[in-house]
Design a protein around this motif. Structure first.
Motif, short mmCIF file in Angstrom:
data_model
loop_
_atom_site.label_atom_id
_atom_site.label_comp_id
_atom_site.label_asym_id
_atom_site.label_seq_id
_atom_site.Cartn_x
_atom_site.Cartn_y
_atom_site.Cartn_z
N ILE A 109 30.37 36.14 -44.00
CA ILE A 109 30.70 34.79 -43.55
C ILE A 109 30.21 34.64 -42.12
CG2 ILE A 109 32.54 33.15 -43.02
CD1 ILE A 109 34.16 34.36 -45.30
N GLY A 110 29.37 33.65 -41.89
CA GLY A 110 28.83 33.43 -40.56
C GLY A 110 29.89 32.91 -39.60
N CYS A 111 29.79 33.32 -38.35
CA CYS A 111 30.75 32.90 -37.34
C CYS A 111 30.20 31.75 -36.52
CB CYS A 111 31.08 34.07 -36.42
SG CYS A 111 31.91 35.44 -37.26
N ASN A 112 31.08 30.84 -36.14
CA ASN A 112 30.71 29.73 -35.28
C ASN A 112 30.60 30.24 -33.85
OD1 ASN A 112 31.38 27.40 -33.40
ND2 ASN A 112 31.03 26.34 -35.33
N THR A 113 29.47 30.01 -33.21
CA THR A 113 29.24 30.57 -31.87
C THR A 113 29.53 29.58 -30.75
OG1 THR A 113 26.89 29.97 -31.98
CG2 THR A 113 27.51 32.18 -32.75
N VAL A 114 29.86 28.33 -31.09
CA VAL A 114 30.08 27.33 -30.05
C VAL A 114 31.24 27.72 -29.14
CG1 VAL A 114 30.70 24.93 -29.60
CG2 VAL A 114 29.08 25.48 -31.43
N LEU A 115 32.31 28.20 -29.74
CA LEU A 115 33.51 28.54 -28.99
C LEU A 115 33.29 29.74 -28.07
CD1 LEU A 115 36.51 27.52 -28.86
CD2 LEU A 115 37.06 29.41 -30.38
N THR A 116 32.38 30.65 -28.46
CA THR A 116 32.20 31.91 -27.73
C THR A 116 30.92 31.94 -26.90
OG1 THR A 116 31.14 32.87 -29.68
CG2 THR A 116 33.51 33.20 -29.44
N VAL A 117 30.26 30.78 -26.76
CA VAL A 117 28.95 30.78 -26.10
C VAL A 117 29.03 31.24 -24.64
CG1 VAL A 117 29.03 28.35 -25.39
CG2 VAL A 117 26.82 29.44 -25.84
N GLN A 118 30.14 30.97 -23.97
CA GLN A 118 30.30 31.37 -22.57
C GLN A 118 30.84 32.79 -22.40
OE1 GLN A 118 29.17 29.43 -20.16
NE2 GLN A 118 28.70 27.78 -21.60
N MET A 119 31.17 33.43 -23.50
CA MET A 119 31.80 34.74 -23.45
C MET A 119 30.77 35.85 -23.28
SD MET A 119 34.53 36.16 -26.24
CE MET A 119 35.58 34.72 -26.01
N GLU A 120 31.05 36.77 -22.39
CA GLU A 120 30.16 37.91 -22.19
C GLU A 120 30.59 39.05 -23.11
OE1 GLU A 120 29.87 39.12 -18.15
OE2 GLU A 120 29.17 37.16 -17.44
N LEU A 197 40.38 42.38 -24.01
CA LEU A 197 40.70 41.28 -24.92
C LEU A 197 41.32 40.11 -24.15
CD1 LEU A 197 40.65 40.44 -27.92
CD2 LEU A 197 42.99 41.35 -28.09
N THR A 198 42.24 40.42 -23.26
CA THR A 198 42.87 39.38 -22.43
C THR A 198 41.81 38.63 -21.64
OG1 THR A 198 44.98 40.54 -22.24
CG2 THR A 198 44.45 38.96 -20.51
N ASN A 199 40.92 39.36 -20.99
CA ASN A 199 39.89 38.73 -20.17
C ASN A 199 38.94 37.88 -21.01
OD1 ASN A 199 40.89 39.87 -17.81
ND2 ASN A 199 39.60 41.68 -17.98
N ALA A 200 38.61 38.37 -22.19
CA ALA A 200 37.70 37.64 -23.07
C ALA A 200 38.30 36.30 -23.53
CB ALA A 200 37.35 38.48 -24.28
N LEU A 201 39.58 36.31 -23.86
CA LEU A 201 40.21 35.08 -24.37
C LEU A 201 40.32 34.01 -23.28
CD1 LEU A 201 41.24 34.43 -27.27
CD2 LEU A 201 40.61 36.82 -26.86
N ARG A 202 40.24 34.41 -22.02
CA ARG A 202 40.25 33.41 -20.95
C ARG A 202 38.99 32.55 -20.97
NH1 ARG A 202 42.55 37.81 -17.41
NH2 ARG A 202 44.77 37.29 -17.22
N GLU A 203 37.94 33.06 -21.65
CA GLU A 203 36.66 32.33 -21.70
C GLU A 203 36.58 31.36 -22.87
OE1 GLU A 203 34.61 32.59 -19.17
OE2 GLU A 203 36.09 33.96 -18.32
N ILE A 204 37.58 31.36 -23.72
CA ILE A 204 37.56 30.39 -24.84
C ILE A 204 37.96 29.01 -24.33
CG2 ILE A 204 38.79 29.73 -26.95
CD1 ILE A 204 38.68 32.55 -27.86
#
Length: 204
Positions: A109-120, A197-204
């Motif tokens: 199943i392909g993932c939507n990348t719009v939400l994570t585009v700013q995530m490193e 994980l905490t730091n990553a979710l701040r980028e959503i």
């Protein structure tokens, strides 16, 4: 935007809560471990919130995972391009035949990348398995079968299936606590993974 974030266990959910982005309305669901529990809990929650989940705009599976050696390291954030059911198919004597080849659906199943585009982070496929890989030999086998895979976890494809059936976009974000196949927990780093994980979710 209203986001449903699905985590397997409370520790992951707490890490997500610590990184909560106030720009969005985020509900965090603890589903239990494994693809079946994740699919059932996600589907039940989506069904209880409007017509097949339309009260939510997107579904995210977030948690810790193992990474394939040489493709990511402990503490890295993994951002899925696809959620792949690594065991969904036929184990033939000489190879694994994914369910796609026998006409009974797809193991991807392909993932939507719009939400994570700013995530490193490291982008690639994340495998969903019902059994954690427990040997270097099996890790090498999976890495060979899935050259685009960067990690393995146990819930992504289940959450993705529920989101897909509800007509909602899906994303999977993981942080690495260990290498796939390494069962010596002395070398694992849950603290680093949960912090990432905490730091990553701040980028959503």
């Amino acid at each position: 935007m209203r986001i449903l974030v699905v985590c397997a266990v409370r520790e992951e959910a707490d890490a997500v809560e610590a990184g909560r982005n106030v720009r969005h309305e985020i509900d965090v669901l603890v589903s239990g471990v494994g693809p079946a529990a994740a699919a059932a809990a996600t589907g039940r929650t989506l069904g209880a919130n409007g017509q097949m989940g339309r009260a939510y705009d997107v579904v995210v599976n977030a948690g810790i995972c193992g990474a394939f050696a040489g493709r990511a390291a402990i503490g890295d954030v993994l951002i899925a391009t696809d959620s792949v059911a690594g065991e969904l198919g036929v184990a033939l004597p000489d190879r694994f035949q994914p369910i796609d080849e026998i006409g009974f659906g797809s193991n991807r199943i392909g993932c939507n990348t719009v939400l994570t585009v700013q995530m490193e982070g490291v982008r690639g496929e994340i495998l969903t398995l019902a059994s954690i890989t427990g040997s270097a030999e099996r890790a090498d086998e999976l890495a060979s079968l899935h050259p685009g895979a960067v990690g393995e976890a146990m819930e992504g494809f289940g959450v993705a299936t529920a989101a897909q059936q509800a007509g909602l976009p899906f994303a999977e974000v993981r942080s690495v606590s260990n290498l796939v196949g390494d069962r010596d927990v002395a070398g694992w780093d849950w603290s680093a993974a949960l912090k990432s994980l905490t730091n990553a979710l701040r980028e959503i």
